[in-house]
Design a protein around this motif. Structure first.
Motif, PDB file in Angstrom:
ATOM      1  N   ILE A 291     -13.865  -0.665   6.372  1.00  0.00           N
ATOM      2  CA  ILE A 291     -12.815  -1.124   5.456  1.00  0.00           C
ATOM      3  C   ILE A 291     -12.458  -0.029   4.457  1.00  0.00           C
ATOM      4  O   ILE A 291     -11.283   0.181   4.151  1.00  0.00           O
ATOM      5  CB  ILE A 291     -13.222  -2.432   4.757  1.00  0.00           C
ATOM      6  CG1 ILE A 291     -13.167  -3.573   5.774  1.00  0.00           C
ATOM      7  CG2 ILE A 291     -12.320  -2.735   3.569  1.00  0.00           C
ATOM      8  CD1 ILE A 291     -13.600  -4.906   5.258  1.00  0.00           C
ATOM      9  N   VAL A 292     -13.471   0.686   3.966  1.00  0.00           N
ATOM     10  CA  VAL A 292     -13.207   1.786   3.043  1.00  0.00           C
ATOM     11  C   VAL A 292     -12.307   2.827   3.720  1.00  0.00           C
ATOM     12  O   VAL A 292     -11.354   3.327   3.127  1.00  0.00           O
ATOM     13  CB  VAL A 292     -14.528   2.429   2.552  1.00  0.00           C
ATOM     14  CG1 VAL A 292     -14.274   3.717   1.796  1.00  0.00           C
ATOM     15  CG2 VAL A 292     -15.300   1.440   1.696  1.00  0.00           C
TER      16      VAL A 292
ATOM     17  N   GLN B   8      -8.653   1.428   4.442  1.00  0.00           N
ATOM     18  CA  GLN B   8      -7.849   1.313   3.233  1.00  0.00           C
ATOM     19  C   GLN B   8      -7.015   2.583   3.016  1.00  0.00           C
ATOM     20  O   GLN B   8      -5.918   2.522   2.480  1.00  0.00           O
ATOM     21  CB  GLN B   8      -8.782   1.079   2.036  1.00  0.00           C
ATOM     22  CG  GLN B   8      -8.094   0.859   0.730  1.00  0.00           C
ATOM     23  CD  GLN B   8      -9.088   0.616  -0.388  1.00  0.00           C
ATOM     24  OE1 GLN B   8     -10.254   0.989  -0.297  1.00  0.00           O
ATOM     25  NE2 GLN B   8      -8.626  -0.007  -1.446  1.00  0.00           N
ATOM     26  N   LYS B   9      -7.534   3.708   3.486  1.00  0.00           N
ATOM     27  CA  LYS B   9      -6.855   4.996   3.304  1.00  0.00           C
ATOM     28  C   LYS B   9      -5.949   5.361   4.477  1.00  0.00           C
ATOM     29  O   LYS B   9      -5.258   6.373   4.420  1.00  0.00           O
ATOM     30  CB  LYS B   9      -7.899   6.094   3.119  1.00  0.00           C
ATOM     31  CG  LYS B   9      -8.795   5.870   1.918  1.00  0.00           C
ATOM     32  CD  LYS B   9      -9.938   6.851   1.890  1.00  0.00           C
ATOM     33  CE  LYS B   9     -10.927   6.502   0.802  1.00  0.00           C
ATOM     34  NZ  LYS B   9     -12.129   7.339   0.880  1.00  0.00           N
TER      35      LYS B   9
ATOM     36  N   VAL C 115      -7.533  -6.134  10.343  1.00  0.00           N
ATOM     37  CA  VAL C 115      -7.027  -5.614   9.071  1.00  0.00           C
ATOM     38  C   VAL C 115      -5.539  -5.317   9.120  1.00  0.00           C
ATOM     39  O   VAL C 115      -4.826  -5.551   8.158  1.00  0.00           O
ATOM     40  CB  VAL C 115      -7.837  -4.361   8.642  1.00  0.00           C
ATOM     41  CG1 VAL C 115      -7.226  -3.693   7.433  1.00  0.00           C
ATOM     42  CG2 VAL C 115      -9.289  -4.729   8.382  1.00  0.00           C
TER      43      VAL C 115
ATOM     44  N   LYS D 148       0.639  -1.628   7.932  1.00  0.00           N
ATOM     45  CA  LYS D 148      -0.068  -1.426   6.667  1.00  0.00           C
ATOM     46  C   LYS D 148      -1.293  -2.347   6.658  1.00  0.00           C
ATOM     47  O   LYS D 148      -1.248  -3.467   7.158  1.00  0.00           O
ATOM     48  CB  LYS D 148       0.821  -1.781   5.465  1.00  0.00           C
ATOM     49  CG  LYS D 148       2.017  -0.884   5.314  1.00  0.00           C
ATOM     50  CD  LYS D 148       1.597   0.451   4.731  1.00  0.00           C
ATOM     51  CE  LYS D 148       2.803   1.358   4.574  1.00  0.00           C
ATOM     52  NZ  LYS D 148       2.465   2.743   4.658  1.00  0.00           N
ATOM     53  N   PRO D 149      -2.408  -1.890   6.061  1.00  0.00           N
ATOM     54  CA  PRO D 149      -3.607  -2.731   6.008  1.00  0.00           C
ATOM     55  C   PRO D 149      -3.414  -3.948   5.098  1.00  0.00           C
ATOM     56  O   PRO D 149      -2.721  -3.873   4.086  1.00  0.00           O
ATOM     57  CB  PRO D 149      -4.682  -1.797   5.461  1.00  0.00           C
ATOM     58  CG  PRO D 149      -3.960  -0.674   4.804  1.00  0.00           C
ATOM     59  CD  PRO D 149      -2.621  -0.585   5.464  1.00  0.00           C
TER      60      PRO D 149
ATOM     61  N   LYS E  81      -4.154  -6.568   2.331  1.00  0.00           N
ATOM     62  CA  LYS E  81      -4.880  -6.536   1.063  1.00  0.00           C
ATOM     63  C   LYS E  81      -6.007  -7.566   1.047  1.00  0.00           C
ATOM     64  O   LYS E  81      -6.949  -7.446   0.295  1.00  0.00           O
ATOM     65  CB  LYS E  81      -3.933  -6.760  -0.111  1.00  0.00           C
ATOM     66  CG  LYS E  81      -3.338  -8.151  -0.184  1.00  0.00           C
ATOM     67  CD  LYS E  81      -2.430  -8.293  -1.382  1.00  0.00           C
ATOM     68  CE  LYS E  81      -1.846  -9.684  -1.456  1.00  0.00           C
ATOM     69  NZ  LYS E  81      -0.975  -9.842  -2.606  1.00  0.00           N
TER      70      LYS E  81
ATOM     71  N   TRP F 280      -8.105  -7.956   3.320  1.00  0.00           N
ATOM     72  CA  TRP F 280      -9.285  -7.298   3.878  1.00  0.00           C
ATOM     73  C   TRP F 280      -9.693  -6.109   3.016  1.00  0.00           C
ATOM     74  O   TRP F 280     -10.874  -5.908   2.756  1.00  0.00           O
ATOM     75  CB  TRP F 280      -9.023  -6.833   5.317  1.00  0.00           C
ATOM     76  CG  TRP F 280      -9.237  -7.926   6.304  1.00  0.00           C
ATOM     77  CD1 TRP F 280      -8.288  -8.770   6.812  1.00  0.00           C
ATOM     78  CD2 TRP F 280     -10.477  -8.325   6.896  1.00  0.00           C
ATOM     79  NE1 TRP F 280      -8.860  -9.659   7.679  1.00  0.00           N
ATOM     80  CE2 TRP F 280     -10.207  -9.402   7.751  1.00  0.00           C
ATOM     81  CE3 TRP F 280     -11.786  -7.869   6.788  1.00  0.00           C
ATOM     82  CZ2 TRP F 280     -11.197 -10.028   8.489  1.00  0.00           C
ATOM     83  CZ3 TRP F 280     -12.777  -8.488   7.525  1.00  0.00           C
ATOM     84  CH2 TRP F 280     -12.469  -9.572   8.366  1.00  0.00           C
ATOM     85  N   THR F 281      -8.726  -5.321   2.579  1.00  0.00           N
ATOM     86  CA  THR F 281      -9.072  -4.111   1.825  1.00  0.00           C
ATOM     87  C   THR F 281      -9.674  -4.423   0.455  1.00  0.00           C
ATOM     88  O   THR F 281     -10.343  -3.568  -0.114  1.00  0.00           O
ATOM     89  CB  THR F 281      -7.856  -3.179   1.661  1.00  0.00           C
ATOM     90  OG1 THR F 281      -6.804  -3.886   1.007  1.00  0.00           O
ATOM     91  CG2 THR F 281      -7.391  -2.658   3.013  1.00  0.00           C
ATOM     92  N   CYS F 282      -9.463  -5.633  -0.041  1.00  0.00           N
ATOM     93  CA  CYS F 282     -10.064  -5.991  -1.329  1.00  0.00           C
ATOM     94  C   CYS F 282     -11.595  -5.991  -1.251  1.00  0.00           C
ATOM     95  O   CYS F 282     -12.277  -5.932  -2.271  1.00  0.00           O
ATOM     96  CB  CYS F 282      -9.542  -7.338  -1.824  1.00  0.00           C
ATOM     97  SG  CYS F 282     -10.028  -8.756  -0.834  1.00  0.00           S
TER      98      CYS F 282
ATOM     99  N   SER G 266     -13.335  -3.574  -0.012  1.00  0.00           N
ATOM    100  CA  SER G 266     -13.812  -2.188   0.082  1.00  0.00           C
ATOM    101  C   SER G 266     -14.771  -1.831  -1.051  1.00  0.00           C
ATOM    102  O   SER G 266     -15.582  -0.927  -0.910  1.00  0.00           O
ATOM    103  CB  SER G 266     -12.631  -1.214   0.090  1.00  0.00           C
ATOM    104  OG  SER G 266     -11.950  -1.262  -1.138  1.00  0.00           O
TER     105      SER G 266
END
Length: 178
Positions: free
Chosen positions: A79-80, A83-84, A147, A153-154, A156, A158-160, A162
């Motif tokens: 996920i980290v 996110q990028k 994701v 785009k990923p 949010k 899921w990326t929350c 990270s």
């Protein structure tokens, strides 16, 4: 509320070290036997990820839980990285490179949970590395689908996660960036 445990703990399965060697629903080449079942350990890890990631302690009830812990820690690293990622296509490439990058096995200096994992013995070392690499590749592919979905785009939602660390641990060695 207790943490979610693997339903595969109830099944007899071979082990590598003290990690369950479970079949996977996969197209990735590796030592894991293939299965046609509806859900495998990777699906189970992804389904329980959002709930389990909040736990600082996790009671191990079987060998499948050890694999689930490892995969949950790896999913956090994914996920980290996701996110990028600027696009879904790039995310697939990023997940592949993360999966095949060098990683520590139980018993090695950089492994975060050596106290609950047994060091693989003799010929098990390469089998464990191959199995975990196969699991990492499959989890990365499925994680991209979850994701990103149909978007480029990923999500949010899921990326929350990270910033969360399951059991306050990470598979990424200190000082190394994903």
């Amino acid at each position: 509320m207790p943490a979610y445990h693997s339903k595969f703990n109830d099944e007899e399965s071979p082990m590598i070290g003290n990690i369950a060697f479970l079949p996977l629903r996969t197209t990735v080449k590796g030592p894991a036997p293939r299965t046609d079942s509806e859900e495998d350990i990777i699906d189970e890890t992804l389904n329980y990820f959002k709930a389990n990631v909040f736990f600082k302690n996790y009671e191990i009830k079987g060998t499948s839980d050890r694999l689930m812990i490892y995969l949950t820690l790896y999913a956090t690293d994914c996920i980290v990285k996701l996110q990028k990622s600027p696009s879904k296509n790039q995310a697939m490439k990023d997940m592949y490179s993360l999966a095949i990058s060098r990683f520590s096995l139980p018993g090695e200096a950089g492994f975060p949970l050596n106290s609950v994992y047994a060091r693989p013995q003799g010929g098990e070392v390469e089998k464990m590395r191959s199995y975990l690499t196969q699991c990492r590749q499959e989890l990365g592919q499925r994680m991209v689908e979850k994701v990103f979905g149909d978007s480029d785009k990923p999500s949010k939602w899921w990326t929350c996660f990270s910033r969360r660390k399951f059991m306050d641990k990470t598979l990424t060695p200190l000082g190394q960036h994903i």
